[in-house]
Design a protein around this motif. Structure first.
Motif, PDB file in Angstrom:
ATOM      1  N   MET A 178       0.850  -1.187   0.000  1.00 51.19           N
ATOM      2  CA  MET A 178       0.000   0.000   0.000  1.00 51.19           C
ATOM      3  C   MET A 178       0.887   1.240   0.000  1.00 51.19           C
ATOM      4  SD  MET A 178      -3.426   0.776   0.381  1.00 51.19           S
ATOM      5  CE  MET A 178      -4.025  -0.709   1.140  1.00 51.19           C
ATOM      6  N   ALA A 179       0.649   2.158  -0.913  1.00 47.22           N
ATOM      7  CA  ALA A 179       1.474   3.357  -1.028  1.00 47.22           C
ATOM      8  C   ALA A 179       1.160   4.329   0.105  1.00 47.22           C
ATOM      9  CB  ALA A 179       1.232   4.029  -2.370  1.00 47.22           C
ATOM     10  N   ASN A 180       2.177   5.072   0.514  1.00 49.14           N
ATOM     11  CA  ASN A 180       2.002   6.102   1.539  1.00 49.14           C
ATOM     12  C   ASN A 180       1.617   7.405   0.846  1.00 49.14           C
ATOM     13  OD1 ASN A 180       2.170   7.996   3.575  1.00 49.14           O
ATOM     14  ND2 ASN A 180       3.920   7.003   4.563  1.00 49.14           N
ATOM     15  N   ASP A 181       0.318   7.596   0.618  1.00 45.79           N
ATOM     16  CA  ASP A 181      -0.166   8.801  -0.054  1.00 45.79           C
ATOM     17  C   ASP A 181      -0.017  10.032   0.825  1.00 45.79           C
ATOM     18  OD1 ASP A 181      -0.952   7.513  -2.442  1.00 45.79           O
ATOM     19  OD2 ASP A 181      -2.786   6.824  -1.481  1.00 45.79           O
ATOM     20  N   ARG A 182       0.057   9.837   2.143  1.00 49.63           N
ATOM     21  CA  ARG A 182       0.254  10.971   3.045  1.00 49.63           C
ATOM     22  C   ARG A 182       1.611  11.614   2.776  1.00 49.63           C
ATOM     23  NH1 ARG A 182      -1.523   6.556   5.594  1.00 49.63           N
ATOM     24  NH2 ARG A 182       0.583   6.002   6.250  1.00 49.63           N
ATOM     25  N   LEU A 183       2.643  10.770   2.675  1.00 48.06           N
ATOM     26  CA  LEU A 183       3.989  11.272   2.415  1.00 48.06           C
ATOM     27  C   LEU A 183       4.082  11.867   1.018  1.00 48.06           C
ATOM     28  CD1 LEU A 183       6.956  11.637   3.140  1.00 48.06           C
ATOM     29  CD2 LEU A 183       7.352   9.240   2.489  1.00 48.06           C
ATOM     30  N   ARG A 184       3.493  11.193   0.042  1.00 48.27           N
ATOM     31  CA  ARG A 184       3.531  11.687  -1.335  1.00 48.27           C
ATOM     32  C   ARG A 184       2.895  13.072  -1.443  1.00 48.27           C
ATOM     33  NH1 ARG A 184       3.280   7.971  -5.453  1.00 48.27           N
ATOM     34  NH2 ARG A 184       1.875   6.666  -4.211  1.00 48.27           N
ATOM     35  N   THR A 185       1.721  13.243  -0.793  1.00 50.97           N
ATOM     36  CA  THR A 185       1.020  14.527  -0.836  1.00 50.97           C
ATOM     37  C   THR A 185       1.829  15.624  -0.169  1.00 50.97           C
ATOM     38  OG1 THR A 185      -1.144  13.451  -0.838  1.00 50.97           O
ATOM     39  CG2 THR A 185      -1.083  15.736  -0.132  1.00 50.97           C
ATOM     40  N   ALA A 186       2.440  15.314   0.971  1.00 52.22           N
ATOM     41  CA  ALA A 186       3.246  16.308   1.689  1.00 52.22           C
ATOM     42  C   ALA A 186       4.461  16.735   0.862  1.00 52.22           C
ATOM     43  CB  ALA A 186       3.692  15.742   3.034  1.00 52.22           C
ATOM     44  N   MET A 187       5.058  15.800   0.122  1.00 53.59           N
ATOM     45  CA  MET A 187       6.202  16.138  -0.729  1.00 53.59           C
ATOM     46  C   MET A 187       5.784  17.061  -1.869  1.00 53.59           C
ATOM     47  SD  MET A 187       8.131  12.423  -0.809  1.00 53.59           S
ATOM     48  CE  MET A 187       9.244  12.894  -2.139  1.00 53.59           C
ATOM     49  N   ILE A 188       4.623  16.773  -2.451  1.00 56.55           N
ATOM     50  CA  ILE A 188       4.116  17.635  -3.523  1.00 56.55           C
ATOM     51  C   ILE A 188       3.865  19.035  -2.991  1.00 56.55           C
ATOM     52  CG2 ILE A 188       2.170  18.028  -5.088  1.00 56.55           C
ATOM     53  CD1 ILE A 188       1.922  14.975  -5.328  1.00 56.55           C
ATOM     54  N   ALA A 189       3.242  19.107  -1.795  1.00 48.53           N
ATOM     55  CA  ALA A 189       2.940  20.407  -1.203  1.00 48.53           C
ATOM     56  C   ALA A 189       4.207  21.196  -0.889  1.00 48.53           C
ATOM     57  CB  ALA A 189       2.107  20.224   0.063  1.00 48.53           C
ATOM     58  N   ALA A 190       5.259  20.486  -0.496  1.00 48.17           N
ATOM     59  CA  ALA A 190       6.525  21.147  -0.165  1.00 48.17           C
ATOM     60  C   ALA A 190       7.412  21.342  -1.394  1.00 48.17           C
ATOM     61  CB  ALA A 190       7.279  20.328   0.884  1.00 48.17           C
ATOM     62  N   ASN A 191       6.933  20.865  -2.556  1.00 47.39           N
ATOM     63  CA  ASN A 191       7.691  20.987  -3.804  1.00 47.39           C
ATOM     64  C   ASN A 191       9.052  20.317  -3.702  1.00 47.39           C
ATOM     65  OD1 ASN A 191       7.884  21.789  -6.501  1.00 47.39           O
ATOM     66  ND2 ASN A 191       8.940  23.688  -5.982  1.00 47.39           N
ATOM     67  N   LEU A 192       9.071  19.122  -3.105  1.00 51.06           N
ATOM     68  CA  LEU A 192      10.310  18.376  -2.947  1.00 51.06           C
ATOM     69  C   LEU A 192      10.226  17.055  -3.717  1.00 51.06           C
ATOM     70  CD1 LEU A 192      11.294  18.722   0.830  1.00 51.06           C
ATOM     71  CD2 LEU A 192      12.405  19.784  -1.141  1.00 51.06           C
ATOM     72  N   THR A 193      11.236  16.776  -4.503  1.00 51.88           N
ATOM     73  CA  THR A 193      11.328  15.509  -5.213  1.00 51.88           C
ATOM     74  C   THR A 193      11.882  14.447  -4.277  1.00 51.88           C
ATOM     75  OG1 THR A 193      13.561  15.924  -5.982  1.00 51.88           O
ATOM     76  CG2 THR A 193      11.753  16.726  -7.379  1.00 51.88           C
ATOM     77  N   ILE A 194      11.876  13.208  -4.733  1.00 55.01           N
ATOM     78  CA  ILE A 194      12.457  12.115  -3.949  1.00 55.01           C
ATOM     79  C   ILE A 194      13.927  12.388  -3.679  1.00 55.01           C
ATOM     80  CG2 ILE A 194      13.162   9.690  -4.080  1.00 55.01           C
ATOM     81  CD1 ILE A 194      10.478   9.087  -5.392  1.00 55.01           C
ATOM     82  N   ASP A 195      14.648  12.807  -4.707  1.00 57.28           N
ATOM     83  CA  ASP A 195      16.075  13.077  -4.539  1.00 57.28           C
ATOM     84  C   ASP A 195      16.318  14.228  -3.565  1.00 57.28           C
ATOM     85  OD1 ASP A 195      16.737  11.050  -6.270  1.00 57.28           O
ATOM     86  OD2 ASP A 195      17.007  12.351  -8.018  1.00 57.28           O
ATOM     87  N   ALA A 196      15.488  15.264  -3.661  1.00 55.63           N
ATOM     88  CA  ALA A 196      15.675  16.428  -2.794  1.00 55.63           C
ATOM     89  C   ALA A 196      15.407  16.071  -1.336  1.00 55.63           C
ATOM     90  CB  ALA A 196      14.759  17.567  -3.238  1.00 55.63           C
ATOM     91  N   LEU A 197      14.356  15.301  -1.085  1.00 53.35           N
ATOM     92  CA  LEU A 197      14.065  14.902   0.286  1.00 53.35           C
ATOM     93  C   LEU A 197      15.160  13.982   0.828  1.00 53.35           C
ATOM     94  CD1 LEU A 197      12.200  14.904   2.718  1.00 53.35           C
ATOM     95  CD2 LEU A 197      10.933  13.002   1.686  1.00 53.35           C
ATOM     96  N   ALA A 198      15.619  13.064  -0.005  1.00 53.75           N
ATOM     97  CA  ALA A 198      16.691  12.163   0.419  1.00 53.75           C
ATOM     98  C   ALA A 198      17.932  12.948   0.811  1.00 53.75           C
ATOM     99  CB  ALA A 198      17.012  11.175  -0.703  1.00 53.75           C
TER     100      ALA A 198
END
Length: 246
Positions: free
Chosen positions: A1-21
């Motif tokens: 099951m995907a973590n849509d909570r985390l995905r949505t928060a990343m979109i809102a913060a304008n952060l990519t996977i690489d940027a958050l990492a």
């Protein structure tokens, strides 16, 4: 099951996977696993992620609980979720698939219901069994929808999602028991009614719908909250414009 909570928060913060990492000091593949496999990192890492995204770690990885204590008394409030994204996929599926009499929806877009939970064929199947549906979606040309998109920081984006949802629902508009209408009212709350269960997704200025809290209410004979929100649904329904049917 995907973590849509985390995905949505990343979109809102304008952060990519690489940027958050990079901000948290982990490999991008680790972040991908947090999202795609809903892996739960160590508490310290969860706090670092929450800080980077401007939210709380419990909003991204809520503790496993299903109900609020009611002190032995039956309560309309079944559960209070910190965000719509923290409502589990299993809960959405249980509510949608469990509808036996009526489902009512008030949104601007609500396309996630179709894209994540296969709503259209479910409507087709359940309508044939006598279940009734009232679906209220936004009018993408209305000032309220256009302003909400600006407030959310996604001008044009919400309008496109509304158009997409209207296209999805054109496949069921006009079926026996299915009514689809559009509205241009200010959306203070999105409402999702499944028989006697009601999810109330409040909206805070400047926040995406998935980031806002959700109340899960249960209809009770002496309850007032469930009826309060459904009366607002009925008022908007009466003002809505029926979608054309083929």
């Amino acid at each position: 099951m995907a973590n849509d909570r985390l995905r949505t928060a990343m979109i809102a913060a304008n952060l990519t996977i690489d940027a958050l990492a990079s901000k948290v000091g982990v490999d991008p593949k680790t972040v991908e696993r947090w999202i795609s496999k809903e892996r739960r990192p160590h508490r310290t890492t969860r706090q670092q992620v929450a800080t980077a995204l401007g939210t709380r770690d419990v909003d991204l990885w809520p503790p496993p609980s299903t109900e609020l204590p009611t002190n032995g008394h039956e309560s309309e409030l079944v559960h209070l979720y910190p965000s719509r994204s923290s409502v589990t996929g299993a809960m959405w599926e249980r509510l949608i698939n469990g509808v036996g009499e009526r489902m009512d929806v008030l949104v601007f877009s609500g396309a996630f219901l179709v894209e994540q939970y296969n709503l259209v064929p479910i409507i087709q199947s359940k309508a044939a069994q006598g279940v009734r549906f009232r679906l209220l979606v936004g009018d993408e040309t209305s000032p309220a929808v256009i302003q909400r998109a600006v407030d959310e920081g996604t001008p044009g984006g919400l309008e496109g999602r509304v158009q997409m949802m209207r296209r999805y629902l054109s496949d069921v508009a006009g079926l026996d028991g299915v009514e689809v209408r559009t509205h241009g009212t200010i959306l203070y709350n999105s409402l999702y009614r499944f028989d006697d269960d009601l999810l109330v997704n409040g909206h805070a200025h400047g926040a995406l719908a998935g980031q806002n809290p959700v109340m899960h209410l249960k209809r009770l004979p002496t309850g007032q909250m469930w009826q309060h929100y459904m009366r607002s649904f009925d008022r908007i329904w009466e003002q809505g414009t029926p979608e054309p049917t083929s």
